[in-house]
Write a protein that holds these residues in place. Structure first.
Motif, short mmCIF file in Angstrom:
data_model
loop_
_atom_site.label_atom_id
_atom_site.label_comp_id
_atom_site.label_asym_id
_atom_site.label_seq_id
_atom_site.Cartn_x
_atom_site.Cartn_y
_atom_site.Cartn_z
N GLY A 28 0.80 -1.09 -0.01
CA GLY A 28 -0.04 0.07 -0.27
C GLY A 28 0.68 1.13 0.01
N GLY A 29 0.28 2.33 -0.02
CA GLY A 29 1.00 3.84 0.10
C GLY A 29 1.56 4.22 -1.19
N SER A 30 1.16 3.80 -2.39
CA SER A 30 1.31 4.21 -3.54
C SER A 30 -0.19 4.18 -4.48
CB SER A 30 2.21 3.72 -4.69
OG SER A 30 2.00 2.53 -4.99
N ARG A 31 -0.27 5.20 -5.41
CA ARG A 31 -1.47 5.18 -6.34
C ARG A 31 -1.42 3.73 -6.55
NH1 ARG A 31 -5.61 6.65 -5.28
NH2 ARG A 31 -4.57 8.66 -4.28
N GLN A 32 -0.50 3.42 -7.34
CA GLN A 32 -0.90 1.95 -8.09
C GLN A 32 -1.27 0.91 -7.10
OE1 GLN A 32 2.78 0.48 -10.09
NE2 GLN A 32 1.68 -1.20 -11.20
N ALA A 33 -0.38 0.97 -5.96
CA ALA A 33 -0.77 -0.09 -4.90
C ALA A 33 -2.37 -0.07 -4.44
CB ALA A 33 0.12 -0.06 -3.70
N TYR A 34 -2.83 1.16 -4.06
CA TYR A 34 -4.15 1.36 -3.91
C TYR A 34 -5.05 0.77 -4.88
CZ TYR A 34 -2.57 4.91 -0.50
OH TYR A 34 -2.04 5.65 0.86
N GLN A 35 -4.80 1.06 -6.13
CA GLN A 35 -5.87 0.30 -7.30
C GLN A 35 -5.70 -0.95 -7.07
OE1 GLN A 35 -8.25 1.97 -9.17
NE2 GLN A 35 -8.86 -0.24 -9.47
N MET A 36 -4.54 -1.52 -7.16
CA MET A 36 -4.16 -3.16 -6.87
C MET A 36 -4.99 -3.70 -5.70
SD MET A 36 -2.69 -5.35 -8.43
CE MET A 36 -1.23 -4.91 -9.34
N ASN A 37 -5.13 -3.03 -4.72
CA ASN A 37 -5.82 -3.41 -3.32
C ASN A 37 -7.38 -3.38 -3.76
OD1 ASN A 37 -3.64 -4.19 -1.67
ND2 ASN A 37 -3.49 -1.96 -0.89
N LYS A 38 -7.70 -2.50 -4.29
CA LYS A 38 -9.20 -2.56 -4.80
C LYS A 38 -9.74 -3.65 -5.62
CE LYS A 38 -9.65 2.56 -4.00
NZ LYS A 38 -9.60 3.71 -4.58
N ASP A 39 -8.62 -4.14 -6.64
CA ASP A 39 -8.77 -4.92 -7.53
C ASP A 39 -8.83 -6.48 -6.89
OD1 ASP A 39 -9.09 -3.07 -9.45
OD2 ASP A 39 -7.36 -3.40 -10.34
N LEU A 40 -7.86 -6.49 -5.85
CA LEU A 40 -7.87 -7.82 -5.10
C LEU A 40 -9.10 -7.80 -4.32
CD1 LEU A 40 -3.93 -7.46 -3.95
CD2 LEU A 40 -4.99 -9.26 -5.55
N ALA A 41 -9.64 -6.92 -3.76
CA ALA A 41 -10.97 -6.98 -2.97
C ALA A 41 -12.02 -7.38 -3.84
CB ALA A 41 -11.19 -5.66 -2.24
N THR A 42 -12.04 -6.93 -5.02
CA THR A 42 -13.19 -7.13 -5.73
C THR A 42 -12.79 -8.73 -6.29
OG1 THR A 42 -13.23 -4.87 -6.78
CG2 THR A 42 -14.16 -6.77 -8.12
N LEU A 43 -11.85 -8.99 -6.53
CA LEU A 43 -11.36 -10.42 -6.79
C LEU A 43 -11.75 -11.36 -5.66
CD1 LEU A 43 -10.00 -12.62 -8.74
CD2 LEU A 43 -7.92 -12.17 -7.39
N ALA A 44 -11.44 -10.87 -4.59
CA ALA A 44 -11.74 -11.93 -3.39
C ALA A 44 -13.31 -11.98 -3.14
CB ALA A 44 -11.24 -11.23 -1.86
N SER A 45 -13.92 -10.92 -3.53
CA SER A 45 -15.62 -11.13 -3.41
C SER A 45 -16.12 -12.17 -4.42
CB SER A 45 -16.21 -9.71 -3.60
OG SER A 45 -17.57 -9.73 -3.43
N GLU A 46 -15.58 -11.90 -5.72
CA GLU A 46 -15.87 -12.84 -6.79
C GLU A 46 -15.67 -14.37 -6.66
OE1 GLU A 46 -17.34 -12.48 -9.75
OE2 GLU A 46 -17.75 -10.13 -9.29
N LEU A 47 -14.37 -14.65 -5.76
CA LEU A 47 -14.11 -15.91 -5.56
C LEU A 47 -14.40 -16.38 -4.10
CD1 LEU A 47 -10.19 -15.80 -6.43
CD2 LEU A 47 -12.02 -17.09 -7.69
N GLY A 48 -14.96 -15.53 -3.35
CA GLY A 48 -15.35 -16.01 -1.95
C GLY A 48 -14.31 -16.21 -0.95
N ILE A 49 -13.34 -15.58 -1.05
CA ILE A 49 -12.12 -15.85 -0.23
C ILE A 49 -11.76 -14.29 0.60
CG2 ILE A 49 -11.19 -17.31 -1.40
CD1 ILE A 49 -9.14 -15.74 -2.65
N PRO A 50 -11.15 -14.52 1.76
CA PRO A 50 -10.64 -13.57 2.26
C PRO A 50 -9.54 -12.65 1.94
CG PRO A 50 -10.49 -15.40 3.94
CD PRO A 50 -10.72 -15.82 2.54
N VAL A 51 -9.38 -11.23 2.02
CA VAL A 51 -8.53 -10.41 1.69
C VAL A 51 -7.68 -9.59 2.56
CG1 VAL A 51 -10.11 -8.90 0.73
CG2 VAL A 51 -7.93 -9.04 -0.30
N GLY A 52 -6.50 -9.21 2.53
CA GLY A 52 -5.79 -8.33 3.24
C GLY A 52 -5.55 -7.07 2.58
N MET A 53 -5.44 -5.80 3.37
CA MET A 53 -5.16 -4.46 2.76
C MET A 53 -3.71 -4.48 3.04
SD MET A 53 -7.12 -2.15 5.44
CE MET A 53 -8.91 -2.96 5.21
N GLY A 54 -3.22 -3.36 2.50
CA GLY A 54 -1.84 -2.94 2.71
C GLY A 54 -1.79 -2.22 4.12
N SER A 55 -0.64 -1.96 4.82
CA SER A 55 -0.45 -1.12 6.16
C SER A 55 -1.18 -0.16 6.12
CB SER A 55 1.11 -0.91 6.19
OG SER A 55 1.23 -0.27 7.53
#
Length: 372
Positions: A79-106
């Protein structure tokens, strides 16, 4: 005591996080996976007569008290950079689609820069799956725990991971060097935490003795995060301009406790154990579960697929993993992931020997200091 970042430090943090992501994604220029998990020294026994209806196999689990479709979680990445923030949002969307837990950056940056809190509100992208926050253990002795508790409530986090990364900190030019008081701070934090707490390493593993200490401190989960995946000493060395850093970092290419060895040393009957660190395939997930983990964490494989083809490509990876896990359950005669703990295993002699040695270390009483 409040942790604070100057504007210069904030800019440095953003640059550092952006560099982390660039280095981890560019496999041709940067070799950051330098060791072995040793999971390949474990085999599950094939059942020619599994006596299982494949349509009734359940690949689900409960994580932080929430039902999940697969025994996989997306580890906190960055986390901490614009690209990382977008990546984390995409990972959360992916986690929702797959039905699995997801962690965020610091979430450390939010203590100084609360205006970026929307970048951490991942629960809106993954309302039905566990979302856990993340903070560095070495920062806990110098950070207001009350401020962190308020952040957890604001973010609607279902849990928080406290990461331990002394190896990375030592090789980070701007890293921390004082690791005193971390266990005591973790214990104090857990006492009043509004959510369950997991403690994780970042790629060098946690020995059984320290696993015991963390559970005694009140951790709900301990993620072993062993060697075999991303080597953050290497990552930091690639950021450095010091000509000595890369050769020194190279000495630590095989440092740490491999994920498979850490699991084997703990045995198969411990509750609350999570496995991550170099897990890249569905069969490695299954092997980790058979060795005693409740779930297996992956980050870099999903991040790389997102960078190559967005959420559809990362979703395809998740569905591939799901199919492998389901088929492996059938072929071992299991109808659910918890049953994997009871299937017979074939383990290499070297792994068995090393696991026994590592286990013996955890059973030793603290030795007195030698006489001066």
């Amino acid at each position: 005591m409040h942790s604070s970042l100057s504007s210069t430090e904030e800019g440095g943090l953003a640059r550092r996080k952006a560099q982390h992501l660039e280095i981890c994604l560019d496999q041709e220029r940067f070799g950051v996976e330098t060791s072995s998990t040793r999971l390949d020294e474990v085999r599950l026994i094939h059942r020619a007569l599994p006596e299982v209806d494949a349509s009734r196999v359940d690949t689900g689990m409960s994580f932080l008290g929430i039902p999940c479709r697969l025994p996989i979680f997306i580890s906190s990445m960055t986390g901490g950079s614009r690209q990382a923030y977008q990546m984390n949002k995409d990972l959360a969307t992916l986690a929702s689609e797959l039905g699995i837990p997801v962690g965020m950056g610091s979430i450390r940056i939010l203590l100084r820069k609360p205006q970026v809190i929307d970048d951490f509100r991942l629960k809106r992208f993954a309302p039905s799956v566990p979302v856990f926050a993340n903070i560095g253990g070495v920062q806990l002795p110098r950070t207001s725990h009350d401020s962190l508790y308020r952040l957890l409530e604001t973010l609607q986090a279902d849990g928080i991971a406290i990461h331990l990364n002394p190896g990375q900190e030592l090789f980070q030019p701007e890293g921390d060097r004082d690791f005193r008081g971390v266990l005591e701070a973790i214990s104090r934090f857990i006492e009043r935490s509004p959510v369950p707490v997991m403690v994780k390493e970042t790629g060098f593993g946690i020995a059984p003795r320290e696993v015991n200490q963390l559970f005694a401190a009140g951790a709900s989960y301990v993620d072993l995060a062993g060697a075999g995946g991303t080597n953050w000493v290497r990552v930091e060395s690639f950021r450095s301009d010091d000509p000595l850093d890369q050769p020194v970092a190279g000495e630590f290419d095989t440092w740490g406790i491999p994920t498979g060895l850490a699991l084997a040393a703990l045995g198969r009957n411990r509750r609350g154990i999570l496995a991550s660190g170099g897990i890249r395939t569905g069969l490695e997930v299954v092997t980790s579960l058979a060795l005693g983990a409740e779930a297996a964490g992956m980050a870099l494989p999903f991040v790389r697929e997102l960078s190559r083809g967005g959420i559809p490509r990362a979703l395809a990876l998740g569905e591939e993993l799901a199919r492998v896990i389901r088929n492996a359950l059938v072929l071992t005669g299991c109808t659910g992931v918890a049953e994997l703990r009871r299937v017979p295993l074939l383990m290499g002699e070297a792994l068995l020997r090393d696991a026994a040695s590592l286990r013996a270390d955890s059973l030793e009483k603290d030795r007195p200091d030698p006489p001066e």
